[in-house]
Design an enzyme around this catalytic site. Structure first.
Site: not given
Length: 213
Positions: A11, A13
């Site tokens: 991922d 953020d």
């Protein structure tokens, strides 16, 4: 003998970077408070990600396209991110980034880090300004898991030889699909379901079983 995984998918953020890009954009649109509250609920799995994303993006309407460069300059890598990517590169372990954030920021960041496998949401722009709409498919938890499978299949890599790293509810399917799922600085719902939970520096994942077996 190389004992590292054959593919690591992360991922972006609050995992690869310290911030939520949607919140950096919202700060410039005057909608940070409402966006941050909805983001938190989505990451905890309390509301549907796609619905929440469209709601948050709608508050960005009217921002100039130049905002992407401003936000990219503000983004900070998570401590240990550079070291983790360097270690993976040294062991010929490919890295992919799949994000519920935005390709306009994720793509140049990935290019800077030498990462070629990238998937993220796109923001619609018209006449040089954001329209407040997402362009194309929303990168939700199902798409993240599908992306991991697609990248592994394209490289002829067994899912058992993959690692996924994420922090929010939108990462749950990806973490479950990978051979080993790592919750990083994660919400409780994610830490409880992952194979391992790590806090602090991102390169601390190098001490986990997939990397030291």
């Amino acid at each position: 003998m190389n004992s590292f995984p054959r593919l690591v998918v992360m991922d972006v953020d609050s995992t690869l970077i310290t911030a939520e890009v949607i919140e950096l954009l919202a700060a410039r649109a005057g909608s940070l408070d409402v966006v941050a509250e909805v983001t938190g609920r989505a990451m905890r799995g309390e509301i549907d990600f796609t619905e929440s994303l469209r709601s948050r993006v709608s508050t960005l309407a009217g921002l100039p396209e130049s905002v992407f460069a401003e936000v990219l300059a503000e983004v900070e890598l998570t401590p240990g991110a550079v070291e983790l990517i360097a270690a993976l590169d040294a062991h010929d372990c490919p890295v992919g980034l799949v994000s519920g954030g935005f390709i306009e920021v994720v793509a140049p960041l990935a290019d800077r880090l030498g990462i070629s496998r990238v998937r993220a949401n796109a923001l619609e722009v018209a006449a040089g300004h954001l329209t407040g709409r997402v362009a194309g498919e929303v990168i939700d938890r199902a798409v993240k898991a599908r992306t991991l499978r697609e990248w592994a299949s394209a490289e002829g890599i067994d899912l058992a030889d993959t690692v996924a790293i994420g922090d929010g509810a939108n990462d749950l399917d990806m973490l479950a699909t990978a051979g080993f799922g790592v919750a990083f600085n994660a919400k409780p719902i994610v830490a409880a379901q992952a194979d391992a939970a790590v806090d602090g520096r991102l390169d601390a994942v190098l001490d986990l079983p997939p990397f030291i077996r």
